[in-house]
Design a protein around this motif. Structure first.
Motif, PDB file in Angstrom:
ATOM      1  N   ILE A  50       1.062  -1.255   0.064  1.00  0.00           N
ATOM      2  CA  ILE A  50      -0.293  -0.023  -0.154  1.00  0.00           C
ATOM      3  C   ILE A  50       0.902   1.638  -0.583  1.00  0.00           C
ATOM      4  CG2 ILE A  50      -1.864   1.225   1.405  1.00  0.00           C
ATOM      5  CD1 ILE A  50      -2.922  -1.661   2.126  1.00  0.00           C
ATOM      6  N   PHE A  51       1.959   1.437   1.080  1.00  0.00           N
ATOM      7  CA  PHE A  51       2.721   2.888   1.021  1.00  0.00           C
ATOM      8  C   PHE A  51       3.978   2.141   0.904  1.00  0.00           C
ATOM      9  CE2 PHE A  51      -0.191   2.989   4.837  1.00  0.00           C
ATOM     10  CZ  PHE A  51      -0.798   3.629   4.424  1.00  0.00           C
ATOM     11  N   GLY A  52       4.410   1.299  -0.136  1.00  0.00           N
ATOM     12  CA  GLY A  52       5.799   1.212  -1.318  1.00  0.00           C
ATOM     13  C   GLY A  52       6.861   1.787  -0.317  1.00  0.00           C
ATOM     14  N   ASN A  53       7.796   2.766  -0.618  1.00  0.00           N
ATOM     15  CA  ASN A  53       9.127   3.659   0.087  1.00  0.00           C
ATOM     16  C   ASN A  53       8.939   4.091   0.918  1.00  0.00           C
ATOM     17  OD1 ASN A  53       8.102   5.308  -2.031  1.00  0.00           O
ATOM     18  ND2 ASN A  53      10.412   5.956  -2.679  1.00  0.00           N
ATOM     19  N   LYS A  54       7.167   4.724   1.225  1.00  0.00           N
ATOM     20  CA  LYS A  54       7.097   5.772   2.353  1.00  0.00           C
ATOM     21  C   LYS A  54       6.838   4.983   3.926  1.00  0.00           C
ATOM     22  CE  LYS A  54       6.781   8.459  -0.445  1.00  0.00           C
ATOM     23  NZ  LYS A  54       7.531   9.880  -0.576  1.00  0.00           N
ATOM     24  N   THR A  55       6.219   3.080   3.563  1.00  0.00           N
ATOM     25  CA  THR A  55       5.569   2.456   4.535  1.00  0.00           C
ATOM     26  C   THR A  55       7.103   3.508   6.068  1.00  0.00           C
ATOM     27  OG1 THR A  55       5.427   0.733   2.872  1.00  0.00           O
ATOM     28  CG2 THR A  55       5.358   0.119   5.593  1.00  0.00           C
ATOM     29  N   VAL A  58       5.707   6.285   7.182  1.00  0.00           N
ATOM     30  CA  VAL A  58       4.310   6.336   7.929  1.00  0.00           C
ATOM     31  C   VAL A  58       3.744   5.649   9.038  1.00  0.00           C
ATOM     32  CG1 VAL A  58       1.904   5.817   7.380  1.00  0.00           C
ATOM     33  CG2 VAL A  58       3.004   5.768   5.683  1.00  0.00           C
ATOM     34  N   ILE A  59       4.775   4.629  10.041  1.00  0.00           N
ATOM     35  CA  ILE A  59       5.230   4.050  10.607  1.00  0.00           C
ATOM     36  C   ILE A  59       5.256   4.651  12.102  1.00  0.00           C
ATOM     37  CG2 ILE A  59       6.148   1.973  11.915  1.00  0.00           C
ATOM     38  CD1 ILE A  59       5.837   0.334   9.286  1.00  0.00           C
ATOM     39  N   ASP A  60       6.144   5.873  11.505  1.00  0.00           N
ATOM     40  CA  ASP A  60       6.652   6.847  12.403  1.00  0.00           C
ATOM     41  C   ASP A  60       5.833   7.747  12.850  1.00  0.00           C
ATOM     42  OD1 ASP A  60       9.289   5.769  12.492  1.00  0.00           O
ATOM     43  OD2 ASP A  60      10.453   6.761  10.725  1.00  0.00           O
ATOM     44  N   ILE A 122      -0.827  12.947   6.554  1.00  0.00           N
ATOM     45  CA  ILE A 122      -0.384  11.412   5.742  1.00  0.00           C
ATOM     46  C   ILE A 122      -0.776  11.667   4.201  1.00  0.00           C
ATOM     47  CG2 ILE A 122      -1.983   9.334   5.224  1.00  0.00           C
ATOM     48  CD1 ILE A 122       0.383   9.235   6.965  1.00  0.00           C
ATOM     49  N   GLY A 123      -1.523  12.797   3.555  1.00  0.00           N
ATOM     50  CA  GLY A 123      -1.590  13.673   1.935  1.00  0.00           C
ATOM     51  C   GLY A 123      -0.072  13.640   1.680  1.00  0.00           C
ATOM     52  N   ASP A 124       0.535  14.262   2.518  1.00  0.00           N
ATOM     53  CA  ASP A 124       2.077  14.919   2.468  1.00  0.00           C
ATOM     54  C   ASP A 124       3.091  13.315   1.597  1.00  0.00           C
ATOM     55  OD1 ASP A 124       1.602  17.789   2.218  1.00  0.00           O
ATOM     56  OD2 ASP A 124       2.182  17.652   4.235  1.00  0.00           O
ATOM     57  N   LEU A 125       3.127  12.396   2.417  1.00  0.00           N
ATOM     58  CA  LEU A 125       3.686  10.918   2.339  1.00  0.00           C
ATOM     59  C   LEU A 125       3.156  10.146   1.085  1.00  0.00           C
ATOM     60  CD1 LEU A 125       3.888  10.036   5.752  1.00  0.00           C
ATOM     61  CD2 LEU A 125       5.854  10.309   4.345  1.00  0.00           C
ATOM     62  N   ASN A 127       1.355  11.955  -1.644  1.00  0.00           N
ATOM     63  CA  ASN A 127       1.584  12.333  -2.586  1.00  0.00           C
ATOM     64  C   ASN A 127       0.148  12.944  -3.571  1.00  0.00           C
ATOM     65  OD1 ASN A 127       3.868  13.009  -2.875  1.00  0.00           O
ATOM     66  ND2 ASN A 127       4.292  10.960  -3.898  1.00  0.00           N
ATOM     67  N   ASN A 128      -1.343  12.959  -2.403  1.00  0.00           N
ATOM     68  CA  ASN A 128      -2.132  13.705  -1.981  1.00  0.00           C
ATOM     69  C   ASN A 128      -2.580  14.176  -1.263  1.00  0.00           C
ATOM     70  OD1 ASN A 128      -5.095  13.232  -2.462  1.00  0.00           O
ATOM     71  ND2 ASN A 128      -5.266  11.467  -3.200  1.00  0.00           N
ATOM     72  N   ASN A 129      -2.810  15.405  -2.135  1.00  0.00           N
ATOM     73  CA  ASN A 129      -2.833  17.295  -0.763  1.00  0.00           C
ATOM     74  C   ASN A 129      -4.224  17.141  -1.022  1.00  0.00           C
ATOM     75  OD1 ASN A 129      -0.612  18.207  -1.097  1.00  0.00           O
ATOM     76  ND2 ASN A 129      -0.027  19.228  -2.543  1.00  0.00           N
ATOM     77  N   ASN A 130      -5.071  16.235  -1.348  1.00  0.00           N
ATOM     78  CA  ASN A 130      -6.784  16.785  -0.848  1.00  0.00           C
ATOM     79  C   ASN A 130      -6.734  15.391   0.267  1.00  0.00           C
ATOM     80  OD1 ASN A 130      -7.352  17.935  -3.133  1.00  0.00           O
ATOM     81  ND2 ASN A 130      -7.948  15.464  -4.706  1.00  0.00           N
ATOM     82  N   ILE A 131      -6.047  15.183   0.990  1.00  0.00           N
ATOM     83  CA  ILE A 131      -6.094  14.253   2.040  1.00  0.00           C
ATOM     84  C   ILE A 131      -6.377  14.582   2.955  1.00  0.00           C
ATOM     85  CG2 ILE A 131      -5.209  11.958   3.341  1.00  0.00           C
ATOM     86  CD1 ILE A 131      -4.171  10.712   0.523  1.00  0.00           C
ATOM     87  N   ASP A 132      -5.133  15.974   2.955  1.00  0.00           N
ATOM     88  CA  ASP A 132      -4.741  17.014   4.809  1.00  0.00           C
ATOM     89  C   ASP A 132      -5.884  17.324   4.441  1.00  0.00           C
ATOM     90  OD1 ASP A 132      -2.883  14.719   5.504  1.00  0.00           O
ATOM     91  OD2 ASP A 132      -1.688  15.904   4.472  1.00  0.00           O
ATOM     92  N   ASP A 133      -6.623  17.860   3.215  1.00  0.00           N
ATOM     93  CA  ASP A 133      -7.518  19.276   3.289  1.00  0.00           C
ATOM     94  C   ASP A 133      -8.559  19.213   4.643  1.00  0.00           C
ATOM     95  OD1 ASP A 133      -9.372  21.389   2.522  1.00  0.00           O
ATOM     96  OD2 ASP A 133      -9.535  20.169   0.544  1.00  0.00           O
TER      97      ASP A 133
END
Length: 157
Positions: A50-55, A58-60, A122-125, A127-133
């Motif tokens: 799901i999160f690839g190299n951002k896992t 995300v955990i941190d 999480i949106g920053d991680l 790459n979806n800015n709509n998430i953190d709106d």
């Protein structure tokens, strides 16, 4: 264990991990290739799928929010990811009908975003800015109208 860390299974861990995993999963279902990987693929580590190299990031972020050790977050988030994929696969009957997949995401995404702690960013991680709106967390007549407009403009219909 540090003094400022909570024990595994705290409410704040679930409060952060569940919507984070769901938002990441929904974000992956937005392209046919990723949706196919999720709905028809086989993985022993859905969190990384799901999160690839951002896992690790995300955990941190979840660990910092929940004041819990990253190892506890990773274990719990992986369990959440496994269950989320299982449930989504059950809910989407036709894994090859991308329109049905998009409808499922559209129907569930807004409700999930209401529970995603904004502090996680999480949106920053992903790459979806709509998430953190912050408007995703708002309710009432005006914001309901705005959500309706958002759904209309974000649909591919």
């Amino acid at each position: 264990m540090r003094e400022d860390q909570k024990v595994h299974g705290t409410d704040s861990l679930a409060q952060a991990a569940i919507p984070t995993v769901l938002v990441g999963l929904y974000n992956n279902l937005q392209t046919e290739e990723s949706a196919s990987k999720i709905l028809d693929g086989d993985s022993v580590n859905w969190l990384t799928t799901i999160f690839g190299n951002k896992t690790d990031s995300v955990i941190d972020k979840i660990a910092a929010y929940a004041k819990t050790a990253p190892s506890s977050v990773k274990q719990e988030a992986e369990h959440i990811a496994n269950e989320a994929v299982r449930v989504v696969r059950q809910q989407i009957s036709d894994h090859h009908n991308f329109t049905a997949i998009q409808a499922f995401v559209k129907e569930n995404r807004t409700d999930t975003l209401k529970y995603l702690p904004a502090a996680l960013q999480i949106g920053d991680l992903v790459n979806n800015n709509n998430i953190d709106d912050r408007t995703n967390k708002m309710e009432g007549p005006v914001s309901n109208f705005m959500h309706k407009l958002e759904k209309t403009f974000n649909s591919n219909e």
